[in-house]
Design a protein around this motif. Structure first.
Motif, PDB file in Angstrom:
ATOM      1  N   CYS A 168      23.897  27.324  61.261  1.00  0.00           N
ATOM      2  CA  CYS A 168      24.192  28.342  62.260  1.00  0.00           C
ATOM      3  C   CYS A 168      23.803  27.822  63.633  1.00  0.00           C
ATOM      4  CB  CYS A 168      23.430  29.641  61.950  1.00  0.00           C
ATOM      5  SG  CYS A 168      21.624  29.429  61.794  1.00  0.00           S
ATOM      6  N   GLN A 169      24.222  28.550  64.655  1.00  0.00           N
ATOM      7  CA  GLN A 169      23.780  28.293  66.029  1.00  0.00           C
ATOM      8  C   GLN A 169      23.333  29.626  66.617  1.00  0.00           C
ATOM      9  OE1 GLN A 169      23.336  25.608  67.943  1.00  0.00           O
ATOM     10  NE2 GLN A 169      23.944  24.161  66.342  1.00  0.00           N
ATOM     11  N   PRO A 170      22.113  29.715  67.170  1.00  0.00           N
ATOM     12  CA  PRO A 170      21.145  28.623  67.169  1.00  0.00           C
ATOM     13  C   PRO A 170      20.624  28.322  65.771  1.00  0.00           C
ATOM     14  CG  PRO A 170      20.122  30.636  67.966  1.00  0.00           C
ATOM     15  CD  PRO A 170      21.590  30.938  67.820  1.00  0.00           C
ATOM     16  N   ASN A 171      20.163  27.110  65.610  1.00  0.00           N
ATOM     17  CA  ASN A 171      19.569  26.654  64.355  1.00  0.00           C
ATOM     18  C   ASN A 171      18.145  26.227  64.684  1.00  0.00           C
ATOM     19  OD1 ASN A 171      18.794  25.385  62.011  1.00  0.00           O
ATOM     20  ND2 ASN A 171      20.425  23.853  62.021  1.00  0.00           N
ATOM     21  N   TYR A 172      17.193  27.057  64.314  1.00  0.00           N
ATOM     22  CA  TYR A 172      15.796  26.776  64.635  1.00  0.00           C
ATOM     23  C   TYR A 172      15.174  25.870  63.574  1.00  0.00           C
ATOM     24  CZ  TYR A 172      15.983  30.487  68.154  1.00  0.00           C
ATOM     25  OH  TYR A 172      16.298  31.255  69.249  1.00  0.00           O
ATOM     26  N   GLY A 173      14.425  24.884  64.037  1.00  0.00           N
ATOM     27  CA  GLY A 173      13.743  23.974  63.131  1.00  0.00           C
ATOM     28  C   GLY A 173      12.393  24.514  62.699  1.00  0.00           C
ATOM     29  N   VAL A 174      11.980  24.150  61.478  1.00  0.00           N
ATOM     30  CA  VAL A 174      10.666  24.553  60.954  1.00  0.00           C
ATOM     31  C   VAL A 174      10.057  23.395  60.173  1.00  0.00           C
ATOM     32  CG1 VAL A 174      11.186  27.018  60.828  1.00  0.00           C
ATOM     33  CG2 VAL A 174      11.724  25.556  58.876  1.00  0.00           C
ATOM     34  N   PRO A 175       8.729  23.230  60.262  1.00  0.00           N
ATOM     35  CA  PRO A 175       8.058  22.243  59.420  1.00  0.00           C
ATOM     36  C   PRO A 175       7.887  22.788  58.002  1.00  0.00           C
ATOM     37  CG  PRO A 175       6.454  23.345  60.816  1.00  0.00           C
ATOM     38  CD  PRO A 175       7.800  23.898  61.187  1.00  0.00           C
ATOM     39  N   LEU A 176       8.063  21.930  57.024  1.00  0.00           N
ATOM     40  CA  LEU A 176       7.844  22.293  55.621  1.00  0.00           C
ATOM     41  C   LEU A 176       6.581  21.607  55.120  1.00  0.00           C
ATOM     42  CD1 LEU A 176      11.482  21.917  54.202  1.00  0.00           C
ATOM     43  CD2 LEU A 176      10.363  24.002  55.056  1.00  0.00           C
ATOM     44  N   GLY A 177       5.745  22.377  54.466  1.00  0.00           N
ATOM     45  CA  GLY A 177       4.484  21.843  53.965  1.00  0.00           C
ATOM     46  C   GLY A 177       3.282  22.330  54.750  1.00  0.00           C
ATOM     47  N   PHE A 181       2.315  12.063  63.494  1.00  0.00           N
ATOM     48  CA  PHE A 181       1.884  12.149  64.884  1.00  0.00           C
ATOM     49  C   PHE A 181       2.970  12.803  65.744  1.00  0.00           C
ATOM     50  CE2 PHE A 181      -0.830   8.620  63.443  1.00  0.00           C
ATOM     51  CZ  PHE A 181      -2.062   9.102  63.865  1.00  0.00           C
ATOM     52  N   ALA A 182       2.523  13.540  66.759  1.00  0.00           N
ATOM     53  CA  ALA A 182       3.454  14.161  67.701  1.00  0.00           C
ATOM     54  C   ALA A 182       4.187  13.083  68.499  1.00  0.00           C
ATOM     55  CB  ALA A 182       2.688  15.087  68.645  1.00  0.00           C
ATOM     56  N   LEU A 183       5.340  13.474  69.034  1.00  0.00           N
ATOM     57  CA  LEU A 183       6.118  12.571  69.877  1.00  0.00           C
ATOM     58  C   LEU A 183       5.609  12.596  71.303  1.00  0.00           C
ATOM     59  CD1 LEU A 183       9.775  13.333  68.688  1.00  0.00           C
ATOM     60  CD2 LEU A 183       8.349  11.359  68.072  1.00  0.00           C
ATOM     61  N   PHE A 219       6.550  17.650  70.449  1.00  0.00           N
ATOM     62  CA  PHE A 219       5.822  17.061  71.571  1.00  0.00           C
ATOM     63  C   PHE A 219       4.545  17.840  71.890  1.00  0.00           C
ATOM     64  CE2 PHE A 219      10.192  15.761  72.068  1.00  0.00           C
ATOM     65  CZ  PHE A 219      10.158  14.476  72.601  1.00  0.00           C
ATOM     66  N   THR A 220       4.618  19.176  71.779  1.00  0.00           N
ATOM     67  CA  THR A 220       3.533  20.030  72.262  1.00  0.00           C
ATOM     68  C   THR A 220       2.496  20.398  71.200  1.00  0.00           C
ATOM     69  OG1 THR A 220       4.763  22.067  71.769  1.00  0.00           O
ATOM     70  CG2 THR A 220       5.116  21.055  73.935  1.00  0.00           C
ATOM     71  N   ARG A 221       2.839  20.191  69.924  1.00  0.00           N
ATOM     72  CA  ARG A 221       1.967  20.559  68.795  1.00  0.00           C
ATOM     73  C   ARG A 221       1.768  22.075  68.691  1.00  0.00           C
ATOM     74  NH1 ARG A 221      -0.543  16.138  71.225  1.00  0.00           N
ATOM     75  NH2 ARG A 221      -0.710  14.270  69.909  1.00  0.00           N
ATOM     76  N   GLU A 222       2.656  22.852  69.269  1.00  0.00           N
ATOM     77  CA  GLU A 222       2.506  24.308  69.232  1.00  0.00           C
ATOM     78  C   GLU A 222       2.924  24.873  67.874  1.00  0.00           C
ATOM     79  OE1 GLU A 222       4.878  25.769  72.398  1.00  0.00           O
ATOM     80  OE2 GLU A 222       3.466  25.202  73.969  1.00  0.00           O
ATOM     81  N   SER A 223       2.271  25.968  67.485  1.00  0.00           N
ATOM     82  CA  SER A 223       2.714  26.707  66.304  1.00  0.00           C
ATOM     83  C   SER A 223       3.996  27.456  66.654  1.00  0.00           C
ATOM     84  CB  SER A 223       1.630  27.679  65.850  1.00  0.00           C
ATOM     85  OG  SER A 223       1.358  28.621  66.878  1.00  0.00           O
ATOM     86  N   PHE A 267      13.056  21.159  69.065  1.00  0.00           N
ATOM     87  CA  PHE A 267      12.386  19.863  69.043  1.00  0.00           C
ATOM     88  C   PHE A 267      11.123  19.830  69.916  1.00  0.00           C
ATOM     89  CE2 PHE A 267      16.840  19.187  68.030  1.00  0.00           C
ATOM     90  CZ  PHE A 267      16.760  18.403  66.888  1.00  0.00           C
ATOM     91  N   LEU A 268      10.964  20.801  70.801  1.00  0.00           N
ATOM     92  CA  LEU A 268       9.836  20.780  71.731  1.00  0.00           C
ATOM     93  C   LEU A 268       8.477  20.809  71.042  1.00  0.00           C
ATOM     94  CD1 LEU A 268      11.168  23.067  74.615  1.00  0.00           C
ATOM     95  CD2 LEU A 268      11.167  20.561  74.464  1.00  0.00           C
ATOM     96  N   PRO A 269       8.294  21.590  69.951  1.00  0.00           N
ATOM     97  CA  PRO A 269       6.977  21.586  69.301  1.00  0.00           C
ATOM     98  C   PRO A 269       6.572  20.224  68.742  1.00  0.00           C
ATOM     99  CG  PRO A 269       8.205  23.545  68.680  1.00  0.00           C
ATOM    100  CD  PRO A 269       9.163  22.660  69.400  1.00  0.00           C
TER     101      PRO A 269
END
Length: 302
Positions: free
Chosen positions: A274-283, A5-7, A153-157, A149-151
């Motif tokens: 690295c910085q910036p370090n972008y997060g990605v969902p796996l799966g 579930f989204a935050l 909360f927002t459920r954005e792709s 971390f914003l996605p």
């Protein structure tokens, strides 16, 4: 795959250390970032128990993982830092119970082992992204890293392209499939175990820190000979954290290794150490294109 579930503002999240010990001040600074997002943060009971360069003994680190996953008041679990030792607790995890208690699990580096283990045995989407003490402390944190971390909360792709980072295509094409992977060393270490990354019909993400060109070559060759690239749909190369001289040699290794790949390969993503370090969902499903170079990833939350 099960999406957590989204935050929402006011949610309770936990910070644990399944690998190495955390710097207390850096961890406090990172936690303040989550608090600014409106989250209530708790720290795992054993984060500061430190034994033999690990955050705590295996059973204690396992206990923090289980307790936070099984606590119904906690909506997300974020790792403090990497190090080593996560592979040691992988066989002891109650994956069936995690599957019944799906929630956000986030980290990278040595945490790669758990990202893939949980994804494979609990069918849960996991998240490869910046960690609380390592990446969110005041000294190195960037606004772009925070934005990862914003996605949640927002459920954005997510869309990563040359507007955010300089990308270079090694092999042209279009690939679509689940995004899997993480740290190259940990992916290699998982070969032949019950926690080996499943790349069938997938796009593989790889990143590394400080590995010389000959070792990059050896690990890629090991993955190839183990069949990892046999039914793959694409390769996303994140940050490899090498100095200019060594990176010049690594570029040659990558160009040679992927020269005749039957799938798209793009490098230069700011994912990893690295910085910036972008997060990605796996799966989740992702699409990699090369004209233009772009990676689009479905949301990792519901």
């Amino acid at each position: 795959m099960i999406k957590p579930f989204a935050l929402q503002e006011g949610d309770r999240v936990a910070v644990i250390a399944p690998a190495g010990p955390s710097d207390r001040e850096n961890l406090k600074q990172g936690i303040r970032v989550f608090e600014k997002m409106g989250l209530e943060v708790i720290i795992g009971r054993h984060v500061f128990d430190g034994e033999e360069k690990l955050a705590a003994a295996d059973q204690k680190r396992l206990a923090d993982l289980h307790e936070t996953f099984f606590d119904p008041t906690i909506r997300g679990i974020f790792c403090a830092n990497g190090g080593f030792g996560t592979a040691r607790i992988a066989p002891m995890i109650d994956y069936a119970k995690i599957q019944r208690n799906p929630k956000i699990f986030w980290g990278y580096s040595d945490i790669t082992y758990l990202l893939n283990a949980i994804q494979r045995h609990s069918d849960l989407v996991t998240f490869h992204g910046p960690m609380v003490a390592t990446d969110l402390n005041d000294e190195i944190r960037t606004a772009e890293t925070e934005s990862s971390f914003l996605p949640l909360f927002t459920r954005e792709s997510l869309t990563y392209d040359s507007r955010k980072m300089p990308l270079k295509t090694l092999t042209h094409g279009i690939g679509e499939g689940r995004l899997v992977g993480g740290n190259l060393d940990l992916l290699t270490n998982g070969l032949g175990t019950p926690f080996q990354v499943n790349t069938k019909g997938a796009i593989l993400l790889i990143e590394e820190i400080g590995a010389p060109s000959f070792l990059i070559n050896a690990m890629l060759t090991h993955l190839k000979q183990a069949g990892v690239f046999d039914e793959i749909e694409g390769v996303v190369i994140g940050d490899l954290q090498a100095g200019p001289d060594e990176y010049a040699k690594i570029k040659v290794v990558l160009q040679d290794f992927f020269a005749y790949a039957p799938f798209p390969v793009v490098k230069g993503f700011h994912i990893g150490h690295c910085q910036p370090n972008y997060g990605v969902p796996l799966g989740t499903n992702a699409k990699l294109t090369t004209s233009p170079a772009q990676l689009v990833i479905d949301t990792g939350v519901r």
